[in-house]
Design an enzyme around this catalytic site. Structure first.
Site, short mmCIF file in Angstrom:
data_model
loop_
_atom_site.label_atom_id
_atom_site.label_comp_id
_atom_site.label_asym_id
_atom_site.label_seq_id
_atom_site.Cartn_x
_atom_site.Cartn_y
_atom_site.Cartn_z
N ASP A 125 -7.94 -5.08 0.00
CA ASP A 125 -8.51 -6.15 -1.28
C ASP A 125 -7.99 -7.49 -1.01
O ASP A 125 -8.65 -8.33 -1.88
CB ASP A 125 -7.83 -5.52 -2.49
CG ASP A 125 -8.33 -4.21 -2.88
OD1 ASP A 125 -7.49 -3.22 -3.07
OD2 ASP A 125 -9.53 -4.02 -2.71
N HIS A 185 0.75 -0.94 -0.02
CA HIS A 185 0.14 0.09 0.01
C HIS A 185 0.87 1.18 -0.10
O HIS A 185 1.78 1.29 0.68
CB HIS A 185 -0.76 -0.12 1.22
CG HIS A 185 -2.18 0.95 1.21
ND1 HIS A 185 -1.97 2.39 1.52
CD2 HIS A 185 -3.28 0.92 0.65
CE1 HIS A 185 -3.18 2.89 1.28
NE2 HIS A 185 -3.95 1.96 0.52
C1 SDX Z 1 -6.25 0.14 -3.06
O1 SDX Z 1 -4.37 4.63 -2.00
C2 SDX Z 1 -5.21 4.13 -1.43
O2 SDX Z 1 -5.53 4.32 -0.28
C3 SDX Z 1 -5.83 2.74 -2.15
C4 SDX Z 1 -6.85 2.02 -1.46
C5 SDX Z 1 -8.23 2.93 -1.07
O3 SDX Z 1 -8.88 2.37 -0.17
O4 SDX Z 1 -8.64 3.73 -2.02
O5 SDX Z 1 -6.26 1.75 -0.11
C6 SDX Z 1 -7.28 0.70 -2.17
O6 SDX Z 1 -6.01 0.44 -4.35
C7 SDX Z 1 -5.07 -0.82 -2.29
C8 SDX Z 1 -4.07 -1.25 -3.23
C9 SDX Z 1 -4.78 -2.23 -3.98
N1 SDX Z 1 -3.64 -2.61 -5.19
C10 SDX Z 1 -3.06 -4.06 -5.14
O7 SDX Z 1 -3.01 -4.64 -4.12
C11 SDX Z 1 -2.04 -4.10 -6.36
C12 SDX Z 1 -0.62 -4.67 -5.73
N2 SDX Z 1 -0.05 -3.57 -4.84
C13 SDX Z 1 1.12 -2.86 -5.54
O8 SDX Z 1 1.02 -2.66 -6.77
C14 SDX Z 1 1.57 -1.68 -4.90
O9 SDX Z 1 1.88 -2.24 -3.42
C15 SDX Z 1 0.69 -0.54 -4.71
C16 SDX Z 1 0.36 -0.05 -5.99
C17 SDX Z 1 -0.53 -0.59 -3.79
C18 SDX Z 1 1.61 0.45 -4.43
O10 SDX Z 1 2.63 0.92 -5.00
P1 SDX Z 1 3.80 2.07 -4.82
O11 SDX Z 1 3.47 2.57 -3.28
O12 SDX Z 1 4.05 2.79 -5.77
O13 SDX Z 1 4.83 1.04 -4.37
P2 SDX Z 1 6.13 0.69 -5.21
O14 SDX Z 1 5.40 -0.02 -6.33
O15 SDX Z 1 7.05 1.78 -5.41
O16 SDX Z 1 6.76 -0.69 -4.57
C19 SDX Z 1 7.71 -0.59 -3.62
C20 SDX Z 1 8.45 -1.96 -3.62
C21 SDX Z 1 8.93 -2.18 -5.01
O17 SDX Z 1 10.25 -3.08 -4.83
P3 SDX Z 1 11.72 -2.43 -4.96
O18 SDX Z 1 11.60 -1.64 -6.69
O19 SDX Z 1 11.76 -1.20 -3.84
O20 SDX Z 1 12.57 -3.44 -4.97
O21 SDX Z 1 7.71 -2.89 -3.02
C22 SDX Z 1 7.52 -3.84 -4.24
C23 SDX Z 1 7.91 -2.94 -5.52
O22 SDX Z 1 8.44 -3.96 -6.34
N3 SDX Z 1 5.89 -4.11 -4.26
C24 SDX Z 1 5.60 -5.40 -4.40
C25 SDX Z 1 4.26 -5.26 -4.45
N4 SDX Z 1 3.95 -3.95 -3.87
C26 SDX Z 1 5.13 -3.44 -3.99
N5 SDX Z 1 6.48 -6.41 -4.78
C27 SDX Z 1 5.31 -7.65 -4.96
N6 SDX Z 1 4.03 -7.61 -4.64
C28 SDX Z 1 3.43 -6.31 -4.45
N7 SDX Z 1 2.11 -6.41 -4.28
#
Ligand code: SDX
Length: 432
Positions: A365, A308
């Site tokens: 989710d 998140h």
């Molecule tokens: C919602 O914003 C809100 O409040 C949203 C929400 C709401 O109520 O409105 O809470 C609802 O959208 C919840 C999130 C639902 N999405 C998912 O579950 C999709 C999977 N999650 C990711 O794609 C990700 O965690 C996000 C999109 C939720 C957040 O992405 P960020 O903050 O941009 O973080 P990032 O992509 O920069 O990741 C940081 C690191 C990276 O690794 P490094 O480059 O540092 O090595 O964490 C890793 C990412 O690769 N990472 C994951 C991951 N999420 C982040 N690796 C594997 N699986 C994941 N799910």
């Protein structure tokens, strides 16, 4: 308390930027005069470090896993309230008295029907049309049937009527789109049922097979909708505010928010989680293979439902949903192998350095789809359920933006240009 400042030095000049502190101790550097005073903008892709507004609706603390609506902890609201009560709180800023809630519920009953002409919309979508596309299209079209929404003097216009109309009709649109998709006769909203009972009845009742509303499902649905009701400046809410800041009407702004929520990185994740768990189940429950894929930088696969932007600990909503999930499975003696896989993945990730280092925990989710599945709601409607929950938050945030006279201006971020420098025009004959 004396005004605090941040000092910014650029070359031999320094600038004092006021510090703003929220009522819960959250702090910001006020850069609203930065360009005028320094000639510089800031750059912040994805707005990771940027506040778009001040807001009195929702407070999040991503480190301590706190989520409050209008000062009330979601744990208390999820335990003690109906979704309609929490919608009222988010929209009006206070928990409703008994009488005020009765008036709000009456308005929801009064506006629950769709204009009969709108029912033909559903005849012209292809059978496999996405319920999110239908929802966004149909909500946008509400303005054609109810243009008086802006007119407070019109008995059928104004804020409270428009709000009740949107909340009630969006639920009807969702249920009607499902009935149409399975070729069943539409079930109209009943004045004898509350918000959640009505939704389940409109979804599953049939003339030949009356649907028995389960109180366990009603209680779980109330909780799920409450937990989705607002979440400060997330992607879809920011979209609603941005579209509204241009002067677009509320229906168009909400329709844009529905489109943003559709993305699998946002609200679409609840559907993607079930699709992921089904794939793992089909692949012999080999969840460790998918955890390895999620950790592999060369693999685009992510553990959907995990991570998140704000929460760097367990999403407080996921905690409540996980408990509700176990409760409902227990009460109704449902055994869903997908829940077992989800629990194993959560347990494995909790001790895996990759997830620990990146503060990746289950978000709202991760478990919600398992409850929707138990209710019989089709997977492609899970994000519609998210939208039904988020609707009061979107409306309240849109209204707060409209009423913020001091900052009422169109949202228009800047950029740093990275393209060609100015060059002479090349006529067609000279182009290679
Ligand atoms: C919602 O914003 C809100 O409040 C949203 C929400 C709401 O109520 O409105 O809470 C609802 O959208 C919840 C999130 C639902 N999405 C998912 O579950 C999709 C999977 N999650 C990711 O794609 C990700 O965690 C996000 C999109 C939720 C957040 O992405 P960020 O903050 O941009 O973080 P990032 O992509 O920069 O990741 C940081 C690191 C990276 O690794 P490094 O480059 O540092 O090595 O964490 C890793 C990412 O690769 N990472 C994951 C991951 N999420 C982040 N690796 C594997 N699986 C994941 N799910």
């Amino acid at each position: 308390m004396s005004q605090e400042f941040a000092t910014l030095s650029i070359g031999d000049k320094s600038y004092k930027l006021p510090i703003i502190e929220g009522t819960r101790g959250d702090k910001a550097i006020d850069i609203r005069r930065l360009l005028k005073e320094t000639g510089y903008i800031t750059l912040d892709s994805g707005y990771m470090n940027t506040g778009a507004c001040t807001s009195a609706i929702t407070y999040l603390d991503g480190t301590r896993g706190i989520l409050d609506y209008r000062g009330y902890a979601i744990e208390d609201l999820a335990k003690n309230c109906s979704f309609t009560e929490v919608a009222y709180l988010i929209l009006h800023g206070e928990l409703p008295t008994f009488d005020a809630l009765e008036v709000f519920k009456h308005e929801m009953r009064r506006f629950a029907l769709l204009h009969e002409d709108m029912i033909h919309f559903f005849d012209h979508f292809p059978p496999n049309a996405s319920p999110m596309s239908i929802l966004s299209t149909t909500v946008n079209s509400l303005h054609n049937y109810y243009p008086e929404m802006d007119n407070d003097d019109d008995p059928y216009g104004g804020y409270s009527v428009t709000t009740a109309r949107l909340l009630a009709k969006t639920r009807t649109i969702a249920a009607f789109s499902y009935k149409k998709s399975i070729g069943h006769p539409l079930v109209y909203p009943s004045p004898r049922l509350n918000y959640c009972e009505n939704f389940l009845n409109m979804m599953f009742d049939r003339p030949n097979l009356p649907y028995k509303i389960k109180p366990e499902f009603v209680s779980a649905l109330n909780k799920l909708l409450i937990l989705h009701a607002d979440h400060e400046q997330n992607c879809s809410t920011s979209t609603v505010r941005l579209v509204g800041s241009a002067g677009a009407n509320l229906y168009a702004s909400i329709s844009a928010g529905i489109s943003a929520l559709w993305g699998p990185l946002h609200g679409g994740a609840n559907q993607a989680v079930i699709e992921m768990l089904l794939a793992i189940h089909k692949d012999g429950n080999n969840y460790k293979k998918y955890i390895a894929k999620a950790k592999d930088k060369n693999d685009p696969f992510r553990l959907t439902g995990f991570g998140h932007r704000v929460y760097k600990t367990f999403d407080p909503r996921a905690k409540i949903i996980k408990e509700a999930c176990a409760e409902i499975m227990d009460e109704l003696e449902i055994n869903d192998p997908l829940l077992d896989i989800a629990l194993q993945m959560e347990e494995h990730a909790a001790t895996d350095e990759y997830f620990i280092q990146r503060n990746l925990y289950p978000n709202v989710d991760f478990y919600s789809g398992i409850i929707y599945r138990a209710m019989g709601i089709p997977t492609n409607m899970f994000t519609v359920m998210f939208a039904l929950g988020r609707l009061p938050g979107w409306i309240a945030q849109w209204t707060e933006m409209k009423e913020d006279r001091e900052n009422a201006r169109i949202g228009r971020p800047r950029q740093i240009y990275s393209g060609q420098t100015r060059r002479p025009f090349v006529p067609m004959r000279d182009r290679l």
